[in-house]
Design a protein around this motif. Sequence first.
Motif, PDB file in Angstrom:
ATOM      1  N   ASN A 114       0.809  -1.218   0.000  1.00 13.43           N
ATOM      2  CA  ASN A 114       0.000   0.000   0.000  1.00 13.43           C
ATOM      3  C   ASN A 114       0.842   1.268   0.000  1.00 13.43           C
ATOM      4  OD1 ASN A 114      -2.769  -1.018  -0.018  1.00 13.43           O
ATOM      5  ND2 ASN A 114      -2.170  -1.965   1.915  1.00 13.43           N
ATOM      6  N   LEU A 163      -3.945   4.915   1.507  1.00 10.16           N
ATOM      7  CA  LEU A 163      -5.267   4.270   1.346  1.00 10.16           C
ATOM      8  C   LEU A 163      -5.702   3.382   2.514  1.00 10.16           C
ATOM      9  CD1 LEU A 163      -5.476   3.424  -2.478  1.00 10.16           C
ATOM     10  CD2 LEU A 163      -6.380   5.420  -1.250  1.00 10.16           C
ATOM     11  N   THR A 164      -4.788   2.575   3.066  1.00  6.98           N
ATOM     12  CA  THR A 164      -5.184   1.700   4.167  1.00  6.98           C
ATOM     13  C   THR A 164      -4.732   2.258   5.528  1.00  6.98           C
ATOM     14  OG1 THR A 164      -3.198   0.479   3.689  1.00  6.98           O
ATOM     15  CG2 THR A 164      -5.247  -0.427   2.846  1.00  6.98           C
ATOM     16  N   PHE A 361      -3.583  -0.709  -7.318  1.00  6.54           N
ATOM     17  CA  PHE A 361      -4.872  -1.020  -6.695  1.00  6.54           C
ATOM     18  C   PHE A 361      -5.169  -2.512  -6.789  1.00  6.54           C
ATOM     19  CE2 PHE A 361      -5.054   3.333  -8.451  1.00  6.54           C
ATOM     20  CZ  PHE A 361      -4.951   4.009  -7.253  1.00  6.54           C
ATOM     21  N   ILE A 366      -7.101  -3.365  -3.372  1.00  4.82           N
ATOM     22  CA  ILE A 366      -7.970  -2.261  -2.930  1.00  4.82           C
ATOM     23  C   ILE A 366      -9.409  -2.520  -3.381  1.00  4.82           C
ATOM     24  CG2 ILE A 366      -8.448   0.220  -3.270  1.00  4.82           C
ATOM     25  CD1 ILE A 366      -6.060  -0.440  -1.373  1.00  4.82           C
TER      26      ILE A 366
END
Length: 396
Positions: A114, A163-164, A361, A366
């Motif tokens: 990520n 994102l995470t 992604f 994702i």
Amino acid sequence: MTHLSPPLPHPDFTAAREILFARTDYAANAAAPPIFQTSLFSFDTYEDMAAVFAGEPRLVYSRGDNPTVMEFESLTAALEGAEAGRAFSSGMAAIAAVVMAFVQTGDRVVTVRNVYGDAFKLFEKLLVPLGVRFDYIDGTDPEAVAAALPGARLLYLENPTTLTFEEQDLSALTALARQHGVITAIDNSWATPLYQQPVRHGVDLVIHAASKYLGGYSDTVAGVVVGRKELIDRINGLTYPYLGAKLSPFEAFLLTRGLRSLPLRMPLHMAGGLEIAARLAAHDDVEQVFHPGLRPTGANRSLTGFGGVFSFEVSPAIDVPRFANALRHIRLGVSWGGPESLLVPLKVAVPATPSTVPNPFSRFGISPRLIRLAVGLEPVESLWEDLSTALTAARI
Ligand SMILES: *Cc1c(COP(=O)(O)O)cnc(C)c1O
């Protein structure tokens, strides 16, 4: 709303304000930094010019040093507690300059899963074909990091990850890296030096997408790296001048101006982000919220505060395009760090079928139901009304 993390102290940013508002003696007693909008600096005599070619440090050409850019570099280095800094025309230019100054064909880099998507593409599309190898590991697992480090050249981190928003123990990871003689670099754009100072946790090089919080007004694309002088000198001797992605004096001026409001802006981004994240976590149509402030954490947390960017996964009962189109206040847009709240529904970016070109992604799994939200400086109630109304409108 309960926040799971231990309450953080409310800092007054004394040290940062000492740096940002220190007395400065600019040319002509200017109160604001003058913009040296010049490509070159001339010499009075042959001897002056010869001295530079013999190695004497002096202003020569703005692809090297420029005083307006140097002002931004030295402020950022001081805020991070680093010896030296170098600014670039984008965050990606800074990342490329760091990685390419330290790795060669045959080298291996350990990085976090990520990692920022365009950093992943730099690694996979440009550097893998040149014979550099990359291991994407779970940075929250020091044993996985320890197993990957022997023989590596560089440990490239983000804390939290993109994102995470996974959080890691920086001091533990840098101690492991030192044992194995591995250089460490981190992208600190999210936390800013106000909420995380990686140098104090043993990180060698700290990178910022200055386009985001450091600039703070969505009007500039820029990057910067700070660290020990010896390491910055290596970048200055290799990737900075010859990849040539220098920062313009005018943008450096905007960034210096932006830095001066950083201690005012960040507490609002942090408080707004935490409040909206907590409300989303309690919402029936939201399955998960990824925000370090909503997670229990170990004792060795290096974050002393939080950026206002986080993500959440909506339930299958939500039509993502309809949700995005129902927003009236929050805009759809990439980037973050300015006054306006911005949202990215990851469904627009996650390939529907496995892609043949490297795609972060798909690689990091994702979910197309993931939504990234960058909370700006607007009143929280306006943002919440917008989000909750749009969620209701998007229920299938
Ligand atoms: C935006 C961003 C970058 C890249 O910065 P640019 O100035 O757009 O090149 C790098 N890292 C993170 C975490 C970012 O959000």
